[in-house]
Scaffold this active site. Structure first.
Site, PDB file in Angstrom:
ATOM      1  N   GLU A   1     -48.646  72.977 -15.560  1.00 13.97           N
ATOM      2  CA  GLU A   1     -49.937  72.291 -15.513  1.00 13.97           C
ATOM      3  C   GLU A   1     -49.728  70.815 -15.279  1.00 13.97           C
ATOM      4  O   GLU A   1     -50.435  70.175 -14.517  1.00 13.97           O
ATOM      5  CB  GLU A   1     -50.696  72.513 -16.836  1.00 13.97           C
ATOM      6  CG  GLU A   1     -52.132  71.961 -16.851  1.00 13.97           C
ATOM      7  CD  GLU A   1     -52.241  70.501 -17.295  1.00 13.97           C
ATOM      8  OE1 GLU A   1     -53.328  69.913 -17.126  1.00 13.97           O
ATOM      9  OE2 GLU A   1     -51.259  69.924 -17.788  1.00 13.97           O
ATOM     10  N   GLU A   2     -48.712  70.254 -15.952  1.00 10.92           N
ATOM     11  CA  GLU A   2     -48.564  68.794 -15.989  1.00 10.92           C
ATOM     12  C   GLU A   2     -48.357  68.163 -14.617  1.00 10.92           C
ATOM     13  O   GLU A   2     -48.925  67.119 -14.316  1.00 10.92           O
ATOM     14  CB  GLU A   2     -47.397  68.399 -16.903  1.00 10.92           C
ATOM     15  CG  GLU A   2     -47.640  68.668 -18.382  1.00 10.92           C
ATOM     16  CD  GLU A   2     -48.761  67.815 -18.982  1.00 10.92           C
ATOM     17  OE1 GLU A   2     -49.328  66.954 -18.283  1.00 10.92           O
ATOM     18  OE2 GLU A   2     -49.082  68.033 -20.157  1.00 10.92           O
TER      19      GLU A   2
ATOM     20  N   ASP B   1     -56.319  72.894 -24.402  1.00 14.26           N
ATOM     21  CA  ASP B   1     -55.344  71.901 -23.922  1.00 14.26           C
ATOM     22  C   ASP B   1     -55.754  70.497 -24.336  1.00 14.26           C
ATOM     23  O   ASP B   1     -55.740  69.576 -23.542  1.00 14.26           O
ATOM     24  CB  ASP B   1     -55.186  72.014 -22.392  1.00 14.26           C
ATOM     25  CG  ASP B   1     -54.093  71.126 -21.842  1.00 14.26           C
ATOM     26  OD1 ASP B   1     -53.275  70.621 -22.642  1.00 14.26           O
ATOM     27  OD2 ASP B   1     -54.062  70.902 -20.614  1.00 14.26           O
TER      28      ASP B   1
END
Lengths: 482, 482
Positions: free
Chosen positions: B334-335, B362
């Protein structure tokens, strides 16, 4: 603290309500001569109230942390700090400014990395303890053996420890535990080496929960192998503790590039406000100019330097001249060896009759919460007056148990009067010896109060109608709260 | 929040006190069919109260942060995290466990150092922004030009900036400013390069005052020079700000060893609790398995993984089987790019009629403070019942404005129902993307509450008497608080 304060307030109200008793009426003329005059008390109160609103200490500390920053003994920052201090004393209008050489062996940090190799590979955030020897360049790899405290490690059989890296996982819960929990840092490397350990890693001696390791000196012993020693952050120690809970062997790799270096000459830097009547007698206030290298040394001990410089500077600026001189000493290399204090002691130990009193500031940004003293018995009455003047700052009257501090304790042990102006310590060990010791943590109201308390102390001690120190007379510890 | 909560409580008391009105009495048989039964509501309440006292999420997160730790996309930790997740899903008794490949370009950090060269030499604590190119091995040296915000930099003439390193010194005051202040990180490097800057350094996008730099992605633009980009800690930014106040030129040296690497294949890891009546329909909860490399990814997003794994695991363990399946998706990367979410979307975008609802976690360790939704209008009544069940956890009823989150937003935009279970965010950006994102910051009561809220959401959405998603029907944003 709050309970003591309350008790004192109640007691003082009670005393104030009493009629004048014969004891009170029988004060000798000689006793009056040992008291501050009403006018002096008014001047001290004015100084207190004015200084409390003055941001001189905050500005001085901003200057030191911005223009110099880290200033580990023997580093390039050390030399910059000495130059800064001389220039700052002059800029602040001190009457005399000079420096006195201090020579000591140096130590450099170098690379510092560590990782858990097994059972779960994870990098650690560590820092070498001051004075530690380095590892081989390729690092040190060994099983880690965990102990809850230094005492547990000392009790353990050597054959459990031999060839391993000792991990002292002793959590410092609050600031009063620095001496007890800190023992793992002070002597852990030597004690572990006696049992055949090949390295030491400790949980940081600090009260925070951040991923910042705390440095600070470790000591070796003659005849005992010097083993590499480091501290991991509290966050890392928690994680490694979780690994140990799984009852699996834990292995560490640690690489330290730290090393001893050649001798270096730094300086105690001194600024003085000259007294009007007895200029050669003086009150000493100060802190240490060196810091560790990880932060900018804002609380340790930039704050102490700024508090004592501002205290004297405000007295000078307002033109309220004391009878004796006020000397601000910024000591070299307190952190690694106390070399600055030792040099000062050696230079002045035969002239102690000239020292009216000392007070060092080396526990953070304040506020001052209590003032204890160590003075001649015939100075008690004057000290009580000083405590009364300070009370509106929130400074409690302490006992007669002042120890003199890290840089001035030796003078006190010769009979020099000393005062402990206790700085609030509950958050000091959150930041102490970490990268987080930076100026953004400083609160103006706290440091300004501390500088005001030091100003009142310095002016009144310099102005006092009585000598505080024992001088060359024999002295002994006296009991009771005075 | 407190004001809203109070208003709602007052309103609910008022509604409860009303006599049964004709509107209330005229509910159609069809509407009843779209409501949870009394027994289902009781089951959900039991699950809520039981789960709140269950430390499953806390234990899962302890396992991830101890046994895996940092797991940056494409690193060795990424592979360990995938293996951990598969094993953990199986250990927790999920009915199905599988993984789906996700391929993306990698990035490595390397060395990262910086120092102010003039007017006062000081080391800085910095970190490379994700995706940043490196500097030459000998580093980049140039004058630093300071701007208060990205907007100020964009307004400035290029000839002021050309050949310099831009410093965006924009302080993030609270967690609501991540989007606005974060813009300096997201696009600062590209915007600075358009004006001829040769490097970018920003004040960390974070709300703490510690000497911890915050990493996170920066973006480049096609056709615009890629310049090295880093963040300094808030403490360093304060110090550099003090240097700039002296109106002297400030010069920086920065060395970054960061670089793009080859493609890597990681995995979305998925665990499912099979539904009893409509096993191919499912509710998706989850977070992202990758983290940044500086900490152990406890809050970002180990917490989200642990909360969603525990939510489903508790339902399974207590044997309260839902009609539809509950799918926990732990997204890859995701990052750095959202590659995991993109792969999931591509794989399932033609099967969205099977997705009953989604909710991703998140934003830290909780607690859940509010639940907003995005559902078909005929599901409003059931969603209101879900909000009522959650209220005793302290979860406010939110509006119809759920956006779907970073990993599931695209599904929502196709008409998949989404729920935002808002996690308390006031301290999230103290730790976000720093070395300090570690397990010692996790408070059991907070994460347990969040897992309880997710369990209630997941079970009720999977059990619901009505389809939540718009499916293939056209849909539009609907207004009003429901």
């Amino acid at each position: 603290m709050q309970a003591n304060k309350l008790r004192r307030t109640v007691l003082m109200s009670f005393i104030a309500s009493l009629p004048l008793l014969s004891m009170g009426a029988s004060v000798h003329a000689q006793d009056h001569a040992k008291l501050f005059s009403e006018k002096e008390l008014q001047t001290a109160a004015w100084l207190r109230d004015t200084a409390k609103l003055d941001s001189s200490s905050y500005r001085i500390l901003e200057s030191l942390t911005t223009e110099v920053g880290p200033r580990m003994a023997g580093s390039a920052g050390d030399a910059r700090a000495v130059a800064w201090a001389e220039a700052k004393f002059k800029e602040l209008g001190f009457d005399k400014v000079w420096k006195e050489p201090v020579t000591f062996p140096t130590w450099t940090r170098g690379v510092e990395t560590a990782e858990i190799i097994s059972p779960f590979a994870q990098p650690l955030v560590i820092t070498a303890l001051g004075g530690s020897v380095g590892t081989a360049p390729e690092g040190l790899r060994a099983e880690l053996i965990q102990f809850a405290t230094l005492a547990e490690m000392i009790k353990a059989p050597a054959d459990q420890i031999r060839g391993k890296i000792v991990f002292i996982n002793h959590k410092m819960r609050n600031h009063t535990e620095y001496g007890s929990v800190g023992a793992g840092r002070f002597v852990g490397a030597a004690e572990a080496a006696k049992k055949g350990a090949i390295g030491l890693v400790i949980r940081s001696i600090g009260t925070d929960s951040h991923r910042m390791p705390h440095t600070g000196m470790t000591g070796y012993e003659d005849g005992v192998t010097k083993i590499p020693a480091a501290a991991m952050s509290n966050s890392d120690a928690d994680m490694v503790s979780n690994m140990f809970k799984r009852k699996l062997p834990v292995s560490l790799k640690m690489t330290l590039g730290s090393a001893a270096g050649p001798n270096y000459t730094s300086y105690n830097v001194i600024g003085e406000i000259t007294g009007t009547e007895k200029p050669d007698e003086h009150v000493i206030i100060g802190g240490h100019l060196d810091s560790w290298d990880l932060g900018t040394g804002a609380i340790d001990d930039g704050a102490g330097c700024a508090i004592s410089m501002a205290a004297a500077e405000m007295i000078k600026r307002h033109g309220i001249k004391p009878k004796r001189s006020i000397r601000v000493v910024l000591f070299a290399n307190e952190e690694q060896s106390g070399a600055g204090a030792n040099a000062y002691f050696e230079k002045y130990k035969n002239q102690i009759s000239k020292i009216q009193a000392t007070s060092e500031a080396d526990s953070g940004q304040g506020p001052v919460i209590r003032m204890a003293s160590f003075v001649r018995p015939d100075a008690y009455a004057a000290v009580k007056q000083m405590q009364t003047v300070m009370a509106p700052l929130g400074v409690e009257a302490g006992g007669s148990d002042s120890g003199g501090g890290s840089d001035m304790g030796e003078l006190r042990n010769l009979g020099v009067a000393s005062f402990d102006l206790d700085l609030r310590g509950d958050d000091y060990f959150d930041l102490h010896h970490t990268p987080d010791d930076t100026f953004d943590k400083i609160e103006p109201a706290r440091i300004n109060q501390a500088a005001a308390a030091y100003a009142v102390f310095a002016w009144m001690a310099a102005q006092a109608p009585v000598n505080f120190s024992f001088g060359k007379e024999p002295f002994k510890k006296h009991d009771g709260d005075h």
